[in-house]
Motif scaffolding. Structure first.
Motif, mmCIF file in Angstrom:
data_model
loop_
_atom_site.group_PDB
_atom_site.id
_atom_site.type_symbol
_atom_site.label_atom_id
_atom_site.label_comp_id
_atom_site.label_asym_id
_atom_site.label_seq_id
_atom_site.Cartn_x
_atom_site.Cartn_y
_atom_site.Cartn_z
ATOM 1 N N LEU A 153 0.998 -1.070 0.133
ATOM 2 C CA LEU A 153 0.094 -0.139 0.288
ATOM 3 C C LEU A 153 0.932 1.476 -0.139
ATOM 4 C CD1 LEU A 153 -2.896 0.843 0.586
ATOM 5 C CD2 LEU A 153 -2.468 1.223 2.691
ATOM 6 N N ASN A 154 2.371 0.824 0.519
ATOM 7 C CA ASN A 154 3.150 2.392 0.973
ATOM 8 C C ASN A 154 3.826 2.496 -0.507
ATOM 9 O OD1 ASN A 154 4.012 4.297 3.179
ATOM 10 N ND2 ASN A 154 5.774 3.307 2.359
ATOM 11 N N GLN A 155 4.176 1.982 -1.308
ATOM 12 C CA GLN A 155 3.931 2.068 -2.703
ATOM 13 C C GLN A 155 3.437 1.958 -3.787
ATOM 14 O OE1 GLN A 155 6.156 -2.428 -3.181
ATOM 15 N NE2 GLN A 155 7.723 -1.569 -1.902
ATOM 16 N N TYR A 156 2.212 1.975 -3.499
ATOM 17 C CA TYR A 156 1.411 1.789 -4.336
ATOM 18 C C TYR A 156 1.139 3.067 -3.914
ATOM 19 C CZ TYR A 156 -3.471 1.921 -6.498
ATOM 20 O OH TYR A 156 -4.103 2.751 -7.626
ATOM 21 N N ILE A 157 0.694 3.850 -2.895
ATOM 22 C CA ILE A 157 0.407 5.751 -2.660
ATOM 23 C C ILE A 157 1.726 6.655 -3.908
ATOM 24 C CG2 ILE A 157 0.078 7.217 -1.340
ATOM 25 C CD1 ILE A 157 -1.813 5.174 0.237
ATOM 26 N N TYR A 158 2.778 5.834 -3.411
ATOM 27 C CA TYR A 158 3.705 6.355 -3.555
ATOM 28 C C TYR A 158 4.127 7.173 -5.339
ATOM 29 C CZ TYR A 158 8.621 7.638 -4.440
ATOM 30 O OH TYR A 158 9.771 8.457 -5.119
#
Length: 292
Positions: A153-158
């Protein structure tokens, strides 16, 4: 690694005001990865009444009351911190699964479980939003740990949201952040929190600072740093583990923590009211200086 923090908030009023009441959330606390060596809260003008207490989340709060008429109020927080390694990256492949987390929350009666259940609930600035909730299911993988899911999720938002200062304010609804895929660190943290809570995963808002470096050959500008925000996920084995979607990082020694809460409204650095009229000017300046 040691840091010196300075956070200045200054109000200049058009006309004299009186009975200024403010609540400050500016003083860092001792944590497993953060040792507070010294703190000081300076208030100008002199004669201000100050009282300190700890809130439900363990944050250090100061209640500030300035009764005499004044046209300027300055609140300056100083702190010296020693930051320790967190080793969060090593935990991603271990810990519990999403199913094991849900079982823990359903069966455990510990204070950690109660706290986790609280942070599964929606809040004013991180409501249950169908668009946010829908982000998580496509990121699930067989055999995935809870922390690996949070990292996805962290990577997706970034990767899918553009950091755009000035595009949002503290009152911009989460639906607009999702619609336009733009925002700042506060928006991205709240987006992740809304997504996780809507899927039954405890998540909390973290406020603090991030050490920044000037461009090569450029001088470091005094007061040019800023507050930062990220989110944390609860794992029954490791406790709360932080993620920074603005920078696609697992917070480390360069992330200095001030406070935790349900959302930004719980950790506003300084808020209050005054008796008077007219406009005012606000100045905020932050310095994060590495000592060694």
């Amino acid at each position: 690694m040691k840091y010196q923090l300075k956070h200045l908030t200054e109000y200049v009023y058009q006309h004299p005001v009186a009975n200024s009441y403010n609540l400050a959330c500016l003083t860092p606390s001792n944590l497993s990865y953060q040792r507070v060596l010294s703190t000081q809260l300076a208030i100008y003008p002199a004669g201000t009444e100050i009282s300190q207490y700890a809130d439900y989340f363990g944050n250090i709060r100061h209640f500030i009351h300035l009764q005499p008429p004044h046209q300027q109020l300055s609140v300056i927080s100083h702190a010296t911190l020693e930051m320790l390694p967190r080793h969060n990256a090593e935990r991603l492949s271990s810990g519990c699964t999403e199913a094991q987390l849900h079982t823990f929350l359903q069966q455990s009666k510990t204070s950690a479980a109660v706290y986790g259940k609280l942070l599964c609930q929606p809040s004013r600035m991180a409501p249950f939003c169908p668009e946010a909730a829908a982000l998580l299911p496509p990121l699930r993988r067989p055999g995935q740990t809870l922390l690996q899911l949070a990292e996805q999720l962290n990577q997706y938002i970034y990767a899918n949201f553009i950091y755009t200062p000035g595009f949002t304010t503290v009152v911009t609804p989460l639906s607009d952040v999702i619609k336009y895929q733009r925002g700042v660190c506060q928006d991205f943290a709240l987006l992740a929190i809304s997504c996780l809570r809507a899927n039954g995963i405890p998540a909390r808002y973290v406020s603090g600072y991030l050490e920044t470096q000037p461009l090569p050959g450029q001088p470091r500008l005094q007061g040019a740093d800023a507050s930062h925000a990220w989110f944390a996920v609860f794992d029954p084995e490791f406790g709360w583990v932080d993620f920074d979607p603005t920078n696609n990082l697992l917070p480390c020694q360069q992330h200095l923590t001030v406070a935790f809460g349900r959302d930004y409204a719980d950790v506003v650095p300084l808020k209050g009211l005054v008796q008077g009229s007219g406009s005012h000017q606000l100045k905020v300046a932050v310095d994060v200086i590495r000592c060694e």
